[in-house]
Design an enzyme around this catalytic site. Sequence first.
Site, PDB file in Angstrom:
ATOM      1  N   GLU A   1       0.771  -1.238   0.000  1.00  0.00           N
ATOM      2  CA  GLU A   1       0.000   0.000   0.000  1.00  0.00           C
ATOM      3  C   GLU A   1       0.806   1.295   0.000  1.00  0.00           C
ATOM      4  O   GLU A   1       0.548   2.198   0.809  1.00  0.00           O
ATOM      5  CB  GLU A   1      -0.975   0.005   1.176  1.00  0.00           C
ATOM      6  CG  GLU A   1      -2.020  -1.079   1.083  1.00  0.00           C
ATOM      7  CD  GLU A   1      -3.097  -0.994   2.168  1.00  0.00           C
ATOM      8  OE1 GLU A   1      -2.930  -0.179   3.114  1.00  0.00           O
ATOM      9  OE2 GLU A   1      -4.087  -1.711   2.071  1.00  0.00           O
TER      10      GLU A   1
ATOM     11  N   GLU B   1      -6.444  -7.898  -0.216  1.00  0.00           N
ATOM     12  CA  GLU B   1      -7.216  -7.515   0.971  1.00  0.00           C
ATOM     13  C   GLU B   1      -8.589  -7.064   0.511  1.00  0.00           C
ATOM     14  O   GLU B   1      -8.719  -6.367  -0.493  1.00  0.00           O
ATOM     15  CB  GLU B   1      -6.531  -6.383   1.742  1.00  0.00           C
ATOM     16  CG  GLU B   1      -5.191  -6.746   2.356  1.00  0.00           C
ATOM     17  CD  GLU B   1      -4.563  -5.573   3.108  1.00  0.00           C
ATOM     18  OE1 GLU B   1      -5.281  -4.579   3.362  1.00  0.00           O
ATOM     19  OE2 GLU B   1      -3.366  -5.645   3.437  1.00  0.00           O
TER      20      GLU B   1
END
Length: 435
Positions: free
Chosen positions: A268, A385
């Site tokens: 991320e 995710e």
Amino acid sequence: MKGSYVAAFALSFILSFSGTEAIRRSKALCRLKKKDVIGALPSAEQPLVASTACASGQSCPASTSTTSSAVVPGQGAIVSRPRFPYGDQKIRGVNLGGWFVLEPWINPSMFDQTGNDGIVDEWTYGAYQDRDVAQGILESHWDTWITEDDFAAIAQAGLNHVRIPMPFWSVPTTNTSTWPYLTGSWPRLLRAVSLASKYDISVIIDIHGAPGSQNGYDNSGQRLGYPQWQTNQANVDRTLEVFSVLINEFGNYDKWGGTVGVIEALNEPAGFLEDVLPVMNQYWNQAYGILDDWRVGKGTEGADGTVDPTELKMAIMDGFIGVQNYRGFLAPPQSQGVMMDTHRYQIFNTDQIALSQADHIPQACAIGATTASSVAGGLWTYVGEWTTSPTDCTPWINGRFTGSDWVTAVEGRSCDGLTGAWQTFSDDYKNFLAQ
């Protein structure tokens, strides 16, 4: 490499784990908003010394696990297996979050028991309390948060992957400065990979936290108002060294077999920020160079550029700008063995938290088709995710002592019955989640 595919990486549920904190492992962070700035601390250094506790599985405390093995975990694969056939089978797995990188919403009691409201991430966890006390708590946590029983349960549930978040400060490199972070989880990672091999579970190891923070979120280890990873080349270089260590360790087939299938180069990074994006993309290229040189050195990449399809792979991320922007980036035939991880949530952006339950359903149903369409001809892609939750009601999901934007977005909203114990959920809400 074969054609593009979308792998359903079911990383959102660990239904077999008990306890309230284990239930909170069902999601992971993906916030696209700035966090409060934490004040700077005096500079100091803490050398990276591998903990002797649980080293190579030799001195772990007695386990309550009901399963056992005559092979000592941590010294290599218990069962040597080939690597997962990416492109032929879908990835179905779970994140082992909150294990080696603390996050307040996953591990709230570890933050509560400090009695210090200034401790909001793992950086402050090591800086704002007695370090011997903190080290002891972490040692116990690393040895009990995930056990062999969990690997057995994951396999029994029919899952074929675990994704293990790993921070830069716990990977042994030539740069031994880790202060204020506390180290010692590396031997536990080795043990985890051993146990995964025993239960025929493939592993994706992701670099979850980089020096300076790649996104400013607490899931990087340091909550900041603005990420600093991209501002200093030394940060990038150290992250590349961490990537190289992971490639060389878990690419050793004689030691680990094919248990580890993918090293995810960075979790991320905030690619939506204009100063992060170019550094992030250059970093992907540099990481690929490390992988490429390693394959050439061991003879699994030929002079014509062809690569053994069973070789260790790497994953990059879209930096929240969309996988469609990476069509052709590090893609075949020029590049080999690169995959894309994208994270899908509907709870962190203003337009998403304003949606009704009915509006969430078609957006969720469209994820597979839109992702497959945008990666056609590009990189193999998995959703690393995701969550079925339509709200950010989980306490501290936006940071310790930060409230829910979902509540404030629409007047009259309440989080009652939308988070916590499932017994409080209404039948309508459970039916919605099931959809």
